[in-house]
Scaffold this active site. Structure first.
Site, PDB file in Angstrom:
ATOM      1  CB  CYS A 170       1.052  -8.929  -3.055  1.00 45.49           C
ATOM      2  SG  CYS A 170       0.291 -10.147  -1.953  1.00 45.49           S
TER       3      CYS A 170
ATOM      4  CG  HIS B 125       1.300  -9.483  -7.708  1.00 47.27           C
ATOM      5  ND1 HIS B 125       0.721  -9.596  -6.466  1.00 47.27           N
ATOM      6  CD2 HIS B 125       0.267  -9.364  -8.569  1.00 47.27           C
ATOM      7  CE1 HIS B 125      -0.591  -9.557  -6.565  1.00 47.27           C
ATOM      8  NE2 HIS B 125      -0.900  -9.413  -7.846  1.00 47.27           N
TER       9      HIS B 125
ATOM     10  CG  ASN C  69       0.814  -8.154   2.612  1.00 46.50           C
ATOM     11  OD1 ASN C  69       0.960  -8.073   1.383  1.00 46.50           O
ATOM     12  ND2 ASN C  69       0.372  -9.257   3.185  1.00 46.50           N
TER      13      ASN C  69
END
Length: 534
Positions: free
Chosen positions: A71, A127, A283
């Site tokens: 991520c 993130h 992903n």
């Protein structure tokens, strides 16, 4: 009005000629989180994704669009236009309480677009660092941000380890930064919240400015949670084994419905004629669990195709050619360079230096099906590039602790990388080379995730450094499933590719060692805990 999509969600306001780059378009980028390559209807899945299917087929499906296998690294590359080996994210995900992030000398995508007159709004998962306030999204170019700083949370509790991480950040009319933590939204399903906020930002936008909307869903990342009534509505056709599959499918279908609402809002606002929309996953699905990357090998955390070749498409009436599958080579870093040209950015005019980009402008590739690059670095990792330091940037050494105890509500989708692995993985033309040590993941059968094959006789790609030793080479034109190592048959190709390694190594960013801190969990919420250095 005919709808057209662009793989990460981009909305454009521009006049476009046959060979002309759109100027100052609205940009809408949509990210899915841990979504399987095969888990869309247009690839034959039984998961219901009618909106994604429609917009992908009306636009251009990007068959060779590569991302990172986790991520944080994908998001860092998207935001910076730079490979993980430059940003420091070559080590992997930011784990909660780690004191590092996208360095402040990086000019991020929203920052670049904002200085060129864009209204910029971020929604969903960040993130990319939160240990200081300056690393948070509303301080990195977004006018507003609604979502989470960390990598995951409960879909209804909005908590990580018992602390809330759902907030609305902005600067008030006096320029004061506001961090409004949304304790009052407990119980509200986050995917709905993100869709509703995206609709609101489109409807209330400043019509004097082009729009950049970054809609980064957390679906279908763990935890495996979806409302029971929605499971009945969306997933009754999904087999009950494996048991997580139905909720995973519902998470995707709820997101798909949200994307449909966003597109309908763009239509209602008469924006679609001047819009580019891009959709991509960050992903592949976690290997051998609830998601499917069939027919590709591996999944999340893996540099095999199932981990890094994302389900992606682009849709826009500004595209010259649509309704087909584009097989040109693309990378998530490319969107920065593409949007920079569209925005008319002149980085030399600004005091903050433009760092070297790895992405290339791919508009001609996606619009006119022209090749744009023949090489993509999947990742490069070398532990000699980790240094001892007391500084806060790029702290990667984890404390020893029980992840299941601290973050058990999220399952097993997040955990530290294997520190023993160093590797160089690259695609050049149709060749893909592995060098070094890396955990192997194999294949998931088309109709049964429970029959995922794990080849325990080959847990790592061994070796590294010897002539031919520790090296695997795959010819993706003949072997897209990466089943046959042909390194011994093509020593000239191996030699040519390995000659590229020193060039990458000289541009690799060193990162620092440091243990984690738990000072970011305060007052029942996650907040930055390190004072900004001025």
């Amino acid at each position: 009005m005919k709808l057209f999509l662009l793989t990460i969600g981009i909305v454009l306001f521009a006049d476009y000629g046959e060979s002309k780059t759109p100027k100052q378009p609205n940009i809408v980028m949509i990210l899915a989180d841990d979504m399987g390559y095969q888990d869309v209807g247009f690839r034959g899945s039984n998961i219901l994704t009618p909106n994604i299917d429609k917009f992908a087929k009306q636009g251009v499906i990007l068959e060779n669009h590569y991302v990172m296998p986790q991520c944080s690294p994908t998001r860092a590359s998207l935001m910076s236009g730079r490979y993980a080996m430059r940003t420091g994210f070559w080590k992997g995900n930011i784990i909660p309480n780690e004191e590092w992030g996208l360095r402040l000398n990086e000019t991020l995508l929203p920052e670049m677009l904002k200085r060129n007159g864009y209204a910029t709004h971020g929604i969903g998962k960040w993130h990319a660092g939160m240990y200081t306030w300056d690393h948070t999204p509303a301080k990195r170019g977004f006018d507003t941000f609604f979502g989470l700083y960390l990598g995951a949370q409960g879909y209804r509790s909005h908590k990580r380890s018992g602390h809330v991480d759902l907030r609305e950040d902005y600067h008030d009319k006096d320029g004061k930064f506001v961090d409004d933590i949304k304790f009052d939204l407990e119980g509200k399903y986050s995917t709905y919240l993100y869709t509703d906020r995206a609709v609101e930002k489109i409807e209330t936008r400043d019509k004097t400015k082009p729009l950049f909307l970054y809609l980064s869903y957390t679906a279908p990342h763990s935890p495996n949670d979806a409302p029971d009534d929605e499971v009945k509505r969306f997933a009754s056709q999904i087999p009950s084994s494996p048991k997580q599959r139905r909720k995973y499918a519902t998470q995707i279908s709820i997101m798909d419905e949200g994307i449909g609402k966003v597109m309908k809002t763009l239509e209602n606002e008469n924006m679609l004629d001047n819009t580019i929309i891009v959709f991509t996953a960050d992903n592949g699905a976690f290997y051998g669990k609830k998601g499917s990357n069939f027919p590709l090998r591996g999944g999340k955390l893996s540099l095999f195709e199932g981990g890094v070749r994302a389900v992606s498409f682009i849709n826009s009436p500004l595209l010259n050619t649509t309704g087909y599958t584009n097989t040109n080579l693309h990378h998530v870093t490319d969107w920065y360079a593409t949007f920079q040209k569209m925005a008319g950015d002149q980085p030399e005019k600004y005091s903050k230096p433009q760092l070297p980009l790895d992405g290339v402008d791919i508009w001609e590739s996606v619009s006119n099906n022209k090749p744009c690059r023949d090489e993509v670095l999947m990742n490069l990792r070398d532990h000699k590039m980790i240094q001892d330091s007391s500084e806060h940037e790029f702290l990667v050494k984890r404390d020893e602790f029980d992840l299941e105890e601290d973050f058990g509500e999220l399952g097993d989708d997040e955990f530290p990388d294997d520190d023993a692995c160093d590797f160089f993985v690259i695609r050049w033309k149709d060749w893909k080379l592995f060098k070094g040590t890396y955990k192997v993941q194999d294949w998931t059968n088309k109709n049964s995730l429970s029959d995922a094959k794990f080849d325990r006789s080959e847990d790592v790609l061994t070796g590294g450094g010897g002539t031919g030793s520790g090296i695997k080479l795959f010819d993706l034109s003949k072997d897209p499933r990466e089943e046959h190592n042909v390194a011994d048959k093509h020593p000239d190709v191996v030699k040519s590719i390995l000659e590229k390694l020193p060039g990458y190594m000289k541009n690799m960013t060193k990162i620092n060692k440091r243990t984690r801190s738990k000072e970011g969990m305060k007052g029942n919420a996650w907040v930055p805990w390190v004072e900004n250095k001025k």
